[in-house]
Each structure stands twice: as C-alpha cells, then as structure tokens.
Design a protein around this motif. Structure first.
Motif, PDB file in Angstrom:
ATOM      1  N   VAL A  75      -0.684 -15.672  -7.961  1.00 56.72           N
ATOM      2  CA  VAL A  75      -0.982 -16.892  -8.957  1.00 56.72           C
ATOM      3  C   VAL A  75      -1.353 -17.844  -7.762  1.00 56.72           C
ATOM      4  O   VAL A  75      -0.806 -18.174  -6.454  1.00 56.72           O
ATOM      5  CB  VAL A  75       0.334 -17.365  -9.292  1.00 56.72           C
ATOM      6  N   THR A  76      -2.403 -18.571  -8.082  1.00 59.37           N
ATOM      7  CA  THR A  76      -3.210 -19.323  -6.906  1.00 59.37           C
ATOM      8  C   THR A  76      -2.363 -20.621  -7.047  1.00 59.37           C
ATOM      9  O   THR A  76      -1.680 -21.158  -7.813  1.00 59.37           O
ATOM     10  CB  THR A  76      -4.632 -19.577  -7.374  1.00 59.37           C
ATOM     11  N   ASP A  77      -2.895 -21.837  -6.177  1.00 57.81           N
ATOM     12  CA  ASP A  77      -2.296 -22.988  -6.181  1.00 57.81           C
ATOM     13  C   ASP A  77      -2.800 -23.833  -7.472  1.00 57.81           C
ATOM     14  O   ASP A  77      -1.977 -24.796  -7.579  1.00 57.81           O
ATOM     15  CB  ASP A  77      -2.532 -23.704  -4.698  1.00 57.81           C
ATOM     16  N   LYS A  78      -3.635 -23.165  -8.062  1.00 55.43           N
ATOM     17  CA  LYS A  78      -4.082 -23.899  -9.288  1.00 55.43           C
ATOM     18  C   LYS A  78      -3.534 -23.234 -10.674  1.00 55.43           C
ATOM     19  O   LYS A  78      -4.159 -23.596 -11.672  1.00 55.43           O
ATOM     20  CB  LYS A  78      -5.565 -23.827  -9.251  1.00 55.43           C
ATOM     21  N   GLY A  79      -2.762 -22.300 -10.381  1.00 61.74           N
ATOM     22  CA  GLY A  79      -2.298 -21.710 -11.661  1.00 61.74           C
ATOM     23  C   GLY A  79      -2.866 -20.556 -12.400  1.00 61.74           C
ATOM     24  O   GLY A  79      -2.478 -19.953 -13.290  1.00 61.74           O
ATOM     25  N   VAL A  80      -3.840 -20.189 -11.592  1.00 61.64           N
ATOM     26  CA  VAL A  80      -4.829 -18.995 -12.007  1.00 61.64           C
ATOM     27  C   VAL A  80      -4.291 -17.687 -11.582  1.00 61.64           C
ATOM     28  O   VAL A  80      -3.754 -17.513 -10.276  1.00 61.64           O
ATOM     29  CB  VAL A  80      -6.178 -18.976 -11.480  1.00 61.64           C
ATOM     30  N   TYR A  86      -6.153  -0.982  -5.475  1.00 63.73           N
ATOM     31  CA  TYR A  86      -6.521   0.034  -4.569  1.00 63.73           C
ATOM     32  C   TYR A  86      -5.838   1.315  -4.892  1.00 63.73           C
ATOM     33  O   TYR A  86      -4.742   1.193  -5.297  1.00 63.73           O
ATOM     34  CB  TYR A  86      -6.086  -0.399  -3.290  1.00 63.73           C
ATOM     35  N   HIS A  87      -6.724   2.390  -4.583  1.00 68.01           N
ATOM     36  CA  HIS A  87      -6.010   3.571  -4.694  1.00 68.01           C
ATOM     37  C   HIS A  87      -6.534   4.627  -3.515  1.00 68.01           C
ATOM     38  O   HIS A  87      -7.550   4.323  -3.109  1.00 68.01           O
ATOM     39  CB  HIS A  87      -6.576   4.407  -6.121  1.00 68.01           C
ATOM     40  N   ASN A  88      -5.553   5.739  -3.433  1.00 68.10           N
ATOM     41  CA  ASN A  88      -5.841   6.477  -1.999  1.00 68.10           C
ATOM     42  C   ASN A  88      -5.608   8.023  -2.734  1.00 68.10           C
ATOM     43  O   ASN A  88      -4.339   8.097  -3.383  1.00 68.10           O
ATOM     44  CB  ASN A  88      -4.988   6.098  -0.868  1.00 68.10           C
ATOM     45  N   CYS A  89      -6.420   8.842  -2.706  1.00 65.07           N
ATOM     46  CA  CYS A  89      -6.210  10.357  -3.137  1.00 65.07           C
ATOM     47  C   CYS A  89      -6.188  11.200  -1.952  1.00 65.07           C
ATOM     48  O   CYS A  89      -6.367  12.708  -2.162  1.00 65.07           O
ATOM     49  CB  CYS A  89      -7.327  10.827  -4.323  1.00 65.07           C
ATOM     50  N   SER A  90      -6.074  10.778  -0.825  1.00 64.83           N
ATOM     51  CA  SER A  90      -6.708  11.627   0.465  1.00 64.83           C
ATOM     52  C   SER A  90      -5.501  12.507   0.784  1.00 64.83           C
ATOM     53  O   SER A  90      -5.907  13.640   1.121  1.00 64.83           O
ATOM     54  CB  SER A  90      -6.977  10.893   1.583  1.00 64.83           C
ATOM     55  N   GLY A  91      -4.569  12.363   0.719  1.00 68.22           N
ATOM     56  CA  GLY A  91      -3.326  13.234   0.734  1.00 68.22           C
ATOM     57  C   GLY A  91      -2.814  13.309   2.418  1.00 68.22           C
ATOM     58  O   GLY A  91      -1.989  13.718   2.799  1.00 68.22           O
ATOM     59  N   THR A  92      -3.917  12.487   3.222  1.00 65.73           N
ATOM     60  CA  THR A  92      -3.733  12.815   4.593  1.00 65.73           C
ATOM     61  C   THR A  92      -3.792  11.383   5.625  1.00 65.73           C
ATOM     62  O   THR A  92      -3.310  10.856   6.094  1.00 65.73           O
ATOM     63  CB  THR A  92      -4.493  13.864   5.257  1.00 65.73           C
ATOM     64  N   LYS A  93      -4.928  10.551   4.966  1.00 73.46           N
ATOM     65  CA  LYS A  93      -5.465   9.469   5.793  1.00 73.46           C
ATOM     66  C   LYS A  93      -5.048   8.245   4.911  1.00 73.46           C
ATOM     67  O   LYS A  93      -5.336   8.075   3.876  1.00 73.46           O
ATOM     68  CB  LYS A  93      -6.929   9.933   5.782  1.00 73.46           C
ATOM     69  N   PRO A  94      -4.378   7.380   5.720  1.00 72.51           N
ATOM     70  CA  PRO A  94      -4.009   6.194   4.864  1.00 72.51           C
ATOM     71  C   PRO A  94      -5.280   5.258   4.663  1.00 72.51           C
ATOM     72  O   PRO A  94      -6.098   5.324   5.403  1.00 72.51           O
ATOM     73  CB  PRO A  94      -3.166   5.275   6.028  1.00 72.51           C
ATOM     74  N   LEU A  95      -5.325   4.555   3.683  1.00 73.99           N
ATOM     75  CA  LEU A  95      -6.456   3.626   3.074  1.00 73.99           C
ATOM     76  C   LEU A  95      -6.077   2.353   3.689  1.00 73.99           C
ATOM     77  O   LEU A  95      -5.016   1.619   3.381  1.00 73.99           O
ATOM     78  CB  LEU A  95      -6.458   3.529   1.630  1.00 73.99           C
ATOM     79  N   ALA A  96      -6.930   1.740   4.544  1.00 71.98           N
ATOM     80  CA  ALA A  96      -6.545   0.213   5.200  1.00 71.98           C
ATOM     81  C   ALA A  96      -7.408  -0.705   4.231  1.00 71.98           C
ATOM     82  O   ALA A  96      -8.489  -0.387   3.947  1.00 71.98           O
ATOM     83  CB  ALA A  96      -7.144   0.213   6.720  1.00 71.98           C
ATOM     84  N   PHE A  97      -6.739  -1.803   3.802  1.00 77.25           N
ATOM     85  CA  PHE A  97      -7.563  -2.890   3.182  1.00 77.25           C
ATOM     86  C   PHE A  97      -7.066  -4.356   3.741  1.00 77.25           C
ATOM     87  O   PHE A  97      -6.048  -4.431   4.488  1.00 77.25           O
ATOM     88  CB  PHE A  97      -6.896  -2.654   1.554  1.00 77.25           C
ATOM     89  N   SER A  98      -7.754  -5.213   3.140  1.00 77.10           N
ATOM     90  CA  SER A  98      -7.699  -6.743   3.532  1.00 77.10           C
ATOM     91  C   SER A  98      -8.064  -7.338   2.299  1.00 77.10           C
ATOM     92  O   SER A  98      -9.145  -7.246   1.777  1.00 77.10           O
ATOM     93  CB  SER A  98      -8.523  -7.040   4.775  1.00 77.10           C
ATOM     94  N   LEU A  99      -7.049  -8.223   1.690  1.00 76.28           N
ATOM     95  CA  LEU A  99      -7.490  -8.905   0.422  1.00 76.28           C
ATOM     96  C   LEU A  99      -7.179 -10.316   0.840  1.00 76.28           C
ATOM     97  O   LEU A  99      -6.184 -10.917   1.067  1.00 76.28           O
ATOM     98  CB  LEU A  99      -6.225  -8.483  -0.538  1.00 76.28           C
ATOM     99  N   LYS A 100      -8.426 -11.114   0.794  1.00 81.09           N
ATOM    100  CA  LYS A 100      -8.276 -12.392   0.654  1.00 81.09           C
ATOM    101  C   LYS A 100      -7.933 -13.108  -0.722  1.00 81.09           C
ATOM    102  O   LYS A 100      -8.524 -12.960  -1.681  1.00 81.09           O
ATOM    103  CB  LYS A 100      -9.602 -13.130   0.879  1.00 81.09           C
ATOM    104  N   VAL A 101      -6.690 -13.662  -0.613  1.00 81.10           N
ATOM    105  CA  VAL A 101      -6.365 -14.283  -1.741  1.00 81.10           C
ATOM    106  C   VAL A 101      -6.219 -15.878  -1.948  1.00 81.10           C
ATOM    107  O   VAL A 101      -5.912 -16.441  -3.010  1.00 81.10           O
ATOM    108  CB  VAL A 101      -4.514 -13.920  -2.169  1.00 81.10           C
ATOM    109  N   GLY A 102      -6.462 -16.571  -0.702  1.00 81.06           N
ATOM    110  CA  GLY A 102      -6.730 -17.918  -0.769  1.00 81.06           C
ATOM    111  C   GLY A 102      -5.265 -18.610  -0.682  1.00 81.06           C
ATOM    112  O   GLY A 102      -4.422 -18.005  -0.395  1.00 81.06           O
ATOM    113  N   TYR A 103      -5.153 -19.692  -1.325  1.00 85.86           N
ATOM    114  CA  TYR A 103      -3.990 -20.590  -1.337  1.00 85.86           C
ATOM    115  C   TYR A 103      -3.219 -20.092  -2.527  1.00 85.86           C
ATOM    116  O   TYR A 103      -3.650 -20.099  -3.651  1.00 85.86           O
ATOM    117  CB  TYR A 103      -4.055 -22.164  -1.371  1.00 85.86           C
ATOM    118  N   VAL A 104      -2.067 -19.478  -2.302  1.00 84.68           N
ATOM    119  CA  VAL A 104      -1.368 -19.044  -3.331  1.00 84.68           C
ATOM    120  C   VAL A 104       0.273 -19.388  -3.575  1.00 84.68           C
ATOM    121  O   VAL A 104       0.579 -19.690  -2.632  1.00 84.68           O
ATOM    122  CB  VAL A 104      -0.981 -17.446  -3.345  1.00 84.68           C
ATOM    123  N   VAL A 105       0.638 -19.418  -4.733  1.00 82.12           N
ATOM    124  CA  VAL A 105       2.075 -19.792  -4.877  1.00 82.12           C
ATOM    125  C   VAL A 105       2.878 -18.390  -4.902  1.00 82.12           C
ATOM    126  O   VAL A 105       4.116 -18.396  -4.186  1.00 82.12           O
ATOM    127  CB  VAL A 105       2.194 -20.095  -6.205  1.00 82.12           C
TER     128      VAL A 105
END
Length: 134
Positions: A75-80, A86-105
C-alpha cells in the motif's frame, strides 16, 4: 560576525554531507517458505530517497515438481494498493530481483507453488516484508 556565520554554515554543510547520515536504512525480511517447503524467498528492504526498494532471491529447490511463485502486495503512502509477482522454475539457480515500491505504508509477501504458467496453491500465509517506520 560574518566569520562566525561562515563558520556555522561550513559546519552545517560538513554534517549534512556526512556519509553516516547519507546511508539508507536496511532491514532484512524472510525467509518465507511455500507450504510444501519446496520454495524459499528472502532478502532486504532498502529505505532511502525516493522510497523503498525490495531486494531478494527466490529459490526453487531441486528435485521438487513445479515452480516457486513469490507475490508482493503493498500500500503506497497515497493509499494505492499494488502487487508484483516473480517466479522461478530452475530447480538450482536462485532468481535475484529488485522491486522499487516507492513510499509505502506496508509491504507483504507470500510464496506459492505452481506450474510454469501460474501459481496453483501450497501457499504460505502473507508475511510482513516491510512497513513505514521500520
């Protein structure tokens, strides 16, 4: 008097540009496991300007059928209300991710199992990943 004003201004600039004050606030989250414990996710939330970034890794353990599906909801600071998956089917290699969420509650995460096309069940409960102020 002018020299005193200049000295105060220089001191303020030195303190405001100090690396200790410029460091972002970092907190860890997870691990979150799917209900069948065939998938795992963990990481960190970095709070800085302009807002927060959720970083992490999504694991899909070898020898297990299906894929790991990680969903974030926030939930953003504006109430949105927003979400990202994300999904990973590799069975061996981790999936690295980076998610920009902004200002959040608040930010929550849930890990499910599924096929290569969609999550189908065996989900964890929603877990707190981050929140405003901590």
């Amino acid at each position: 008097m002018i020299l005193r004003t200049v000295a105060v201004a220089v001191a303020v600039l030195m303190v405001s540009s100090s690396p200790a004050l410029a460091n972002p606030l970092v907190s860890s989250w997870g691990p979150i496991y799917s209900a069948d414990r065939a998938g795992k996710a963990k990481g960190k939330v970095v709070r800085d300007r302009p807002g927060s970034v959720v970083n992490g890794k999504l694991y899909d353990f070898p020898g297990r059928e299906g894929c790991s599906w990680l969903t974030f909801r926030w939930v953003t600071d504006k109430g949105v209300k927003k979400h990202k998956t994300y999904h990973n089917c590799s069975g061996t290699k981790p999936l690295a991710f980076s998610l920009k969420v902004g200002y959040v509650v608040s930010i929550d995460g849930r890990l499910c199992r599924g096929t290569g096309a969609k999550a189908t069940g065996r989900c964890s409960t929603w877990k707190k990943v981050g929140a405003q102020g901590g």
